[in-house]
Each structure stands twice: as structure tokens, then as C-alpha cells.
Design an enzyme around this catalytic site. Structure first.
Site, PDB file in Angstrom:
ATOM      1  N   GLY A 211     -41.179 -31.072  75.551  1.00 19.86           N
ATOM      2  CA  GLY A 211     -41.733 -31.227  76.774  1.00 19.86           C
ATOM      3  C   GLY A 211     -43.081 -31.343  77.362  1.00 19.86           C
ATOM      4  N   ASN A 212     -43.616 -31.257  78.557  1.00 17.31           N
ATOM      5  CA  ASN A 212     -44.957 -30.690  78.838  1.00 17.31           C
ATOM      6  C   ASN A 212     -44.740 -30.299  80.266  1.00 17.31           C
ATOM      7  OD1 ASN A 212     -45.356 -33.098  80.853  1.00 17.31           O
ATOM      8  ND2 ASN A 212     -44.752 -34.182  79.092  1.00 17.31           N
ATOM      9  N   HIS A 213     -46.110 -29.921  80.681  1.00 20.81           N
ATOM     10  CA  HIS A 213     -46.360 -29.152  82.066  1.00 20.81           C
ATOM     11  C   HIS A 213     -46.207 -30.163  83.187  1.00 20.81           C
ATOM     12  CE1 HIS A 213     -46.822 -25.353  79.979  1.00 20.81           C
ATOM     13  NE2 HIS A 213     -47.890 -25.857  79.428  1.00 20.81           N
TER      14      HIS A 213
END
Ligand code: CTP
Length: 406
Positions: A211-213
Site C-alpha cells: 500500500g501507500n500513505h
């Protein structure tokens, strides 16, 4: 013309060369039907006389915390105001307001009010870019204070750069927008707008993902702003959050799901805003059961995901406006220009995600907007809603001037 009828506005003027423009702000507020009370700092009067405001405004200019008729002028002013606008706002006034220090009538009134406040900074570029000023602005934005400007351009002494007071027309438009929240211009009425928001999750196994932020805040700010301007909004989102009233929310997880939902919704859309942080790679073959530690470090093979923006750009219906984003950590302008050209977007909204108070999860952002005709616009640090507002102002103005729109 009477857009501010019945509104009681305290016009704060502090001591910068741009104080002469506050006279025009005062006149325009009066022309818009507002009841205007000027409050000048001592410094302001070195640049412009109080008699000018006395003649133009609804009441005489106030300057002192110690009024003979009213022992507490700052609370009277602050409590009764519908809005306080400070133009120009110097570094000193911004700093005192952020720190809660009331050293004169203007700063005391700012601290004594619960009304919306519009700050219009004006100072030299070195001062505007000083970390102390940037921190103070970020603090005010986080507290919900509205910031209008500054612009880039000619400054006192012949210098050029960021720090010039916004035009009186822009300042009055900002005040009108703040006071008219919820009943702003319906300049997107009848338009169908698709917004993607959040970061995609690419499964490794049933419990883990890549995933990412991305928090989705900027995407939702676009959705809120477009809906507030009358658009019919669809949000394709990885975030569990309701959209604005009336919006359709399509929940997705992966890039593949986002691609399918966005392509479908975009077919009939007038404006597509690709604010989501889409993973570029995904595990080729996610495990069907949880990977066990005892089996050792897994070798996870990746493959590219579909590039949604590029495929929308390649098959864009005539007249559709396609807005992409660029999350960068260096060479922002060059990387953004490459994405603009490579993906067939009409605009790229680029930001440095490592910059302070901007990018992932923050409530504020600072972006560079590149348009396909070569124009570039810097939108300085402000709330994500205000960023959305500035970008959509641009899109609506450009769209109105285009012959090919539907
Ligand atoms: N985007 C997309 N599909 C992807 C990757 C990105 O639609 N698979 C979109 C994003 O929603 C954004 C734009 O493309 O509007 C740029 O995304 P960004 O992550 O900044 O760039 P990438 O194209 O992924 O390139 P890189 O990661 O190499 O910077």
C-alpha cells in the site's frame, strides 16, 4: 453587487507598503453591501491615513485598545463581526495571531473572535519563505483560518517574487466565498465529475498488502468542492468515508478494481480527477492462505498494474477534462511535465510529498499545476479544500473558454 449585504466586516490593516491597496478593499467591501469597520495598526498609519478609511467605511477607524467610550473595543468588535479580513497582513501580525499574543487592537480582536478570519499576507519573498512565517501560516490554516494569497510579482523596491498582496477583487471574492459557504457559485452545475481518492492495496496474501500513505483527503476535498459548486459527483475510493451529500461512492481496494470502476464512471464524465495514489506494481500471484513465518522469507514477484490515467488519456472523449496528479520527492516540475505529456492529461497537479505540511495525510497542501497548453500555476500552502477550490477555479475558467466542451 450586494453579495455581502448585512455582513459586518472588520477590515484589519497592518503596516506594509501594500496598505494603500486596503483602501480599495474597503471600497469594494462597501460596494458589495457590507458594513465595514476599519481597524488599523500604528504601522499601517505610516503608509496610509486613517482619515481615508473614516471617509469610506461604515464607521470611523479604530486603533486603540483603550477607547474612552468603550472599555473593551476588541471583544465588542470580535464578537459582533461576521468576518475579519486582514489586508495586508504583515509577518508580525501573522506571528502574533498564531502565537495568541494580543499587543494591539487588531491582534486582540483576532484573538477575541469566533467569526471566520481571512488573512491576506504581504511581505518580501525572504520573509514569506522564512520557516517561522511558513510555520505560523500552517498553524493558522490548521485552525481553519482562510489565507488569500500572496501572489508572485513586483514587490516594493523593485524586487520580484512571492509575497505581493492579492488584488482587492480577489480579496473581496475570498471574503464572499468564506461568508457564503454552502451557497457559493454554482459554476459546476450540470457537470458530471469523477474523483478517485485514497491509496490502492495490492494483496500479498489474505492479511497483507502493498500500500501507500495516501489518506484520500485531497481527493475528498475535490469531491466536496465540486459538489458544493453544483456538480454531480462520483467518488471511486479506497477510503471508508462518506462523500458529500448526493455523491455516489464506489468502494474499491486494488488498482484493477479502481481501473474498472473509474473507466466505467469516466465514460460519461465531464471532468475526471485522478487524485488516488495507485500502486504501480502488484504481486503476480497473491497467496490464497496466510504466508507462514516458518516457511522462510517469501519471494514476492511483482507485475505492473494498469495505468488508469494513461488509459483514460488515450481514450478521452471530446471535451472531457482530465486531471492527473504527480506525487514527487524531487524534480517536481520536470517529473510533472513528463507525466502531463506521457499520460494525455489536461492538467497535472504536482506536489512534493516530502515538503513540510504538504502531501500525504496532512490537512494542507502546496501544489504546482501544469496545464497542457504550457501554463504553470503555483498554489501556495493552504487547506486541501482551498487547493481544490483554486484548481477548479482554473478548470472552470478554462472550460468556459473552450469551444470543444460538451
Ligand atoms: N496513476 C494511475 N494508474 C497507475 C499509477 C498512477 O492512474 N497505475 C495516476 C495517479 O492517480 C496520478 C498519476 O497517475 O494521477 C501519477 O501518479 P504517480 O504515482 O505520481 O506517478 P506514476 O505514474 O505512478 O509514476 P512514478 O511512480 O514513476 O512517479
Amino acid at each position: 453587487m450586494n453579495s455581502l449585504a448585512g455582513k459586518r466586516i472588520v477590515l484589519g490593516v497592518s503596516g506594509g507598503i501594500a496598505a494603500y491597496k486596503a483602501v480599495e478593499v474597503c471600497r469594494r467591501l462597501m460596494d458589495s453591501g457590507a458594513y465595514v469597520i476599519p481597524v488599523l495598526t500604528k504601522g499601517a498609519t505610516r503608509f496610509v491615513g486613517r482619515a481615508t478609511f473614516d471617509a469610506l467605511a461604515s464607521e470611523r477607524t479604530q486603533m486603540s485598545l483603550f477607547d474612552e467610550d468603550n472599555p473593551i473595543p476588541h471583544t465588542t468588535l470580535g464578537q459582533a463581526a461576521d468576518c475579519i479580513v486582514v489586508a495586508p497582513a504583515t509577518a508580525r501580525v501573522i506571528g502574533a495571531y498564531a502565537a495568541g499574543i494580543s499587543s494591539d487592537l487588531l491582534t486582540a480582536t483576532l484573538i477575541a473572535t469566533r467569526a471566520p478570519v481571512v488573512i491576506c499576507p504581504a511581505m518580501h519573498t525572504e520573509m514569506w519563505e522564512h520557516p517561522a512565517v511558513a510555520d505560523n501560516i500552517a498553524t493558522l490554516v490548521e485552525r481553519g483560518v482562510h489565507i488569500v494569497g500572496p501572489e508572485s510579482g513586483r514587490l516594493a523596491g523593485g524586487d520580484e517574487g512571492a509575497g505581493r498582496l492579492s488584488s482587492p477583487a480577489d480579496i473581496v471574492a475570498g471574503v464572499t466565498r468564506v461568508l457564503g459557504a454552502g451557497s457559493g457559485p454554482q459554476d459546476m452545475a450540470g457537470l458530471s465529475v469523477v474523483v478517485t481518492a485514497g491509496g490502492t492495496r495490492e494483496p500479498i496474501d489474505p492479511v497483507r498488502f502493498i500500500g501507500n500513505h495516501s489518506s484520500g483527503k485531497q481527493g475528498y476535498a475535490f469531491a466536496d468542492e465540486a459538489a458544493g459548486r453544483g456538480a454531480d459527483v462520483t467518488i471511486v475510493s479506497t477510503v471508508d468515508r462518506p462523500g458529500p451529500p448526493g455523491a455516489t461512492v464506489v468502494s474499491v481496494d486494488t488498482a484493477e478494481e479502481m481501473a474498472a470502476a473509474t473507466t466505467k464512471a469516466a465514460a460519461d464524465a465531464d471532468v475526471v480527477i485522478m487524485a488516488a495514489a495507485v500502486a504501480d506494481f502488484r504481486p503476480i500471484d497473491p497467496a490464497g492462505v496466510k504466508l507462514k513465518k516458518r516457511d522462510g522469507v517469501p519471494a514476492i514477484q511483482l507485475e505492473p498494474t494498469p495505468d488508469i490515467l494513461a488509459s483514460l488519456g488515450a481514450s478521452k472523449p471530446e471535451g472531457q477534462v482530465l486531471i492527473g496528479f504527480a506525487a514527487e520527492t524531487c524534480d517536481v516540475a520536470d517529473n510533472a511535465a513528463a507525466k502531463l505529456n506521457g499520460k494525455g492529461a489536461d492538467y497535472i497537479v504536482a506536489n512534493d510529498v516530502t515538503a513540510e505540511n504538504a502531501g500525504f495525510a496532512h490537512d494542507t497542501n502546496e501544489v504546482l499545476v501544469l496545464a497542457s497548453d504550457g501554463r504553470a500555476h503555483s498554489i501556495g500552502l493552504r487547506s486541501k479544500r482551498q487547493v481544490a477550490q483554486a484548481v477548479l477555479d482554473l478548470v472552470v475558467a478554462d472550460r468556459d473558454g473552450r469551444a470543444d466542451v460538451r
